[in-house]
Scaffold this motif. Sequence first.
Motif, PDB file in Angstrom:
ATOM      1  N   ILE A  13      37.990  43.987  33.398  1.00 47.00           N
ATOM      2  CA  ILE A  13      38.549  45.117  34.133  1.00 47.00           C
ATOM      3  C   ILE A  13      37.576  45.578  35.212  1.00 47.00           C
ATOM      4  CG2 ILE A  13      39.188  47.563  33.908  1.00 47.00           C
ATOM      5  CD1 ILE A  13      40.435  46.746  31.170  1.00 47.00           C
ATOM      6  N   ALA A  14      36.308  45.680  34.871  1.00 51.41           N
ATOM      7  CA  ALA A  14      35.307  46.095  35.857  1.00 51.41           C
ATOM      8  C   ALA A  14      35.210  45.076  36.997  1.00 51.41           C
ATOM      9  CB  ALA A  14      33.950  46.288  35.188  1.00 51.41           C
ATOM     10  N   LEU A  15      35.228  43.804  36.655  1.00 54.86           N
ATOM     11  CA  LEU A  15      35.157  42.745  37.669  1.00 54.86           C
ATOM     12  C   LEU A  15      36.359  42.810  38.609  1.00 54.86           C
ATOM     13  CD1 LEU A  15      33.641  40.172  38.618  1.00 54.86           C
ATOM     14  CD2 LEU A  15      35.109  38.900  37.064  1.00 54.86           C
ATOM     15  N   ALA A  16      37.554  42.931  38.050  1.00 50.11           N
ATOM     16  CA  ALA A  16      38.768  43.014  38.875  1.00 50.11           C
ATOM     17  C   ALA A  16      38.744  44.269  39.748  1.00 50.11           C
ATOM     18  CB  ALA A  16      40.015  43.017  37.986  1.00 50.11           C
ATOM     19  N   ARG A  17      38.326  45.405  39.181  1.00 48.24           N
ATOM     20  CA  ARG A  17      38.282  46.662  39.923  1.00 48.24           C
ATOM     21  C   ARG A  17      37.293  46.585  41.084  1.00 48.24           C
ATOM     22  NH1 ARG A  17      35.313  49.916  36.836  1.00 48.24           N
ATOM     23  NH2 ARG A  17      33.662  49.861  38.379  1.00 48.24           N
ATOM     24  N   ILE A  18      36.112  46.073  40.823  1.00 46.33           N
ATOM     25  CA  ILE A  18      35.083  45.981  41.869  1.00 46.33           C
ATOM     26  C   ILE A  18      35.497  44.990  42.944  1.00 46.33           C
ATOM     27  CG2 ILE A  18      32.696  45.299  42.307  1.00 46.33           C
ATOM     28  CD1 ILE A  18      32.085  46.466  39.452  1.00 46.33           C
ATOM     29  N   PHE A  19      36.028  43.843  42.541  1.00 43.19           N
ATOM     30  CA  PHE A  19      36.485  42.839  43.511  1.00 43.19           C
ATOM     31  C   PHE A  19      37.582  43.412  44.406  1.00 43.19           C
ATOM     32  CE2 PHE A  19      39.376  39.355  44.664  1.00 43.19           C
ATOM     33  CZ  PHE A  19      38.497  38.542  45.352  1.00 43.19           C
ATOM     34  N   PHE A  22      36.186  45.990  46.847  1.00 51.04           N
ATOM     35  CA  PHE A  22      35.522  45.404  48.013  1.00 51.04           C
ATOM     36  C   PHE A  22      36.526  44.809  49.001  1.00 51.04           C
ATOM     37  CE2 PHE A  22      31.369  45.301  45.678  1.00 51.04           C
ATOM     38  CZ  PHE A  22      30.674  46.077  46.601  1.00 51.04           C
ATOM     39  N   LEU A  23      37.599  44.182  48.509  1.00 50.85           N
ATOM     40  CA  LEU A  23      38.621  43.655  49.422  1.00 50.85           C
ATOM     41  C   LEU A  23      39.175  44.768  50.313  1.00 50.85           C
ATOM     42  CD1 LEU A  23      40.795  41.243  47.234  1.00 50.85           C
ATOM     43  CD2 LEU A  23      39.226  40.628  49.061  1.00 50.85           C
ATOM     44  N   PHE A  24      39.564  45.879  49.685  1.00 47.72           N
ATOM     45  CA  PHE A  24      40.123  46.986  50.457  1.00 47.72           C
ATOM     46  C   PHE A  24      39.052  47.693  51.291  1.00 47.72           C
ATOM     47  CE2 PHE A  24      43.792  46.875  47.474  1.00 47.72           C
ATOM     48  CZ  PHE A  24      44.799  46.827  48.429  1.00 47.72           C
ATOM     49  N   LEU A  25      37.869  47.876  50.743  1.00 50.19           N
ATOM     50  CA  LEU A  25      36.793  48.555  51.469  1.00 50.19           C
ATOM     51  C   LEU A  25      36.465  47.831  52.767  1.00 50.19           C
ATOM     52  CD1 LEU A  25      34.476  50.659  51.654  1.00 50.19           C
ATOM     53  CD2 LEU A  25      33.102  49.091  50.280  1.00 50.19           C
ATOM     54  N   PHE A  26      36.279  46.530  52.702  1.00 51.04           N
ATOM     55  CA  PHE A  26      35.935  45.770  53.910  1.00 51.04           C
ATOM     56  C   PHE A  26      37.088  45.761  54.916  1.00 51.04           C
ATOM     57  CE2 PHE A  26      32.811  43.314  51.125  1.00 51.04           C
ATOM     58  CZ  PHE A  26      31.774  44.167  51.459  1.00 51.04           C
ATOM     59  N   GLN A  27      38.310  45.679  54.423  1.00 48.10           N
ATOM     60  CA  GLN A  27      39.473  45.698  55.320  1.00 48.10           C
ATOM     61  C   GLN A  27      39.578  47.056  56.010  1.00 48.10           C
ATOM     62  OE1 GLN A  27      43.019  44.103  53.540  1.00 48.10           O
ATOM     63  NE2 GLN A  27      44.346  45.197  54.928  1.00 48.10           N
ATOM     64  N   GLY A  28      39.415  48.136  55.248  1.00 47.88           N
ATOM     65  CA  GLY A  28      39.466  49.472  55.831  1.00 47.88           C
ATOM     66  C   GLY A  28      38.307  49.737  56.768  1.00 47.88           C
ATOM     67  N   LEU A  78      33.104  52.116  42.878  1.00 47.02           N
ATOM     68  CA  LEU A  78      32.363  53.043  42.023  1.00 47.02           C
ATOM     69  C   LEU A  78      33.039  53.285  40.675  1.00 47.02           C
ATOM     70  CD1 LEU A  78      31.384  55.808  44.597  1.00 47.02           C
ATOM     71  CD2 LEU A  78      29.975  53.916  43.770  1.00 47.02           C
ATOM     72  N   GLY A  79      34.335  53.080  40.630  1.00 49.64           N
ATOM     73  CA  GLY A  79      35.089  53.404  39.429  1.00 49.64           C
ATOM     74  C   GLY A  79      35.359  54.892  39.321  1.00 49.64           C
ATOM     75  N   LEU A 134      32.518  55.189  36.731  1.00 48.62           N
ATOM     76  CA  LEU A 134      32.073  56.589  36.821  1.00 48.62           C
ATOM     77  C   LEU A 134      33.101  57.524  36.205  1.00 48.62           C
ATOM     78  CD1 LEU A 134      30.399  56.858  40.345  1.00 48.62           C
ATOM     79  CD2 LEU A 134      29.315  56.837  38.104  1.00 48.62           C
ATOM     80  N   ASP A 135      34.367  57.174  36.292  1.00 48.00           N
ATOM     81  CA  ASP A 135      35.410  57.989  35.637  1.00 48.00           C
ATOM     82  C   ASP A 135      35.098  58.181  34.161  1.00 48.00           C
ATOM     83  OD1 ASP A 135      37.012  58.491  37.824  1.00 48.00           O
ATOM     84  OD2 ASP A 135      38.468  56.928  37.366  1.00 48.00           O
ATOM     85  N   TYR A 136      34.740  57.088  33.496  1.00 49.22           N
ATOM     86  CA  TYR A 136      34.460  57.169  32.066  1.00 49.22           C
ATOM     87  C   TYR A 136      33.217  58.034  31.804  1.00 49.22           C
ATOM     88  CZ  TYR A 136      33.522  55.997  27.254  1.00 49.22           C
ATOM     89  OH  TYR A 136      33.277  56.069  25.909  1.00 49.22           O
ATOM     90  N   LEU A 137      32.194  57.853  32.619  1.00 50.66           N
ATOM     91  CA  LEU A 137      30.956  58.628  32.423  1.00 50.66           C
ATOM     92  C   LEU A 137      31.160  60.114  32.674  1.00 50.66           C
ATOM     93  CD1 LEU A 137      28.322  56.279  34.097  1.00 50.66           C
ATOM     94  CD2 LEU A 137      28.656  56.702  31.654  1.00 50.66           C
TER      95      LEU A 137
END
Length: 141
Positions: A13-19, A22-28, A78-79, A134-137
Amino acid sequence: MEILTQYHQMAAIALARIFLGFLFLFQGYDAVFHIGIKKVTDTYHESFKLKGIPRMITSFSAWYTSYTELICGFLLVLGLFEFASLYLLGINLILAAIGFGMNAPLWDTRNVYPRLLLILFLLMMPLHSHHWSLDYLIFKS
């Protein structure tokens, strides 16, 4: 080996979320800082005006998609506010599908479809598996 089997779902889940983030972050980031919202709007407006779509709608869509990708992509990395970000990015993909579909009914989905699958995967995973964020923390109860 036990530690791998114990945490593999959280890691996936963390891997999919971070990946995905980054896809959306770089596009934006590219749309906002390199290309520019005005140029993005101008590019799409040329084809949309032939279909009778007002510039105001094209401009709103360009602003929404570009800044949603930038901000929500960063938040996913960041989560933080993960589910709100995923829903906003889902709306983003719906707008993209409408826009691309209006221009060419048989448009190439290779950039949109994988993102949609990752969003759906993350939304369908049990809430208790989203620990590495970070949501969980911050918000765990």
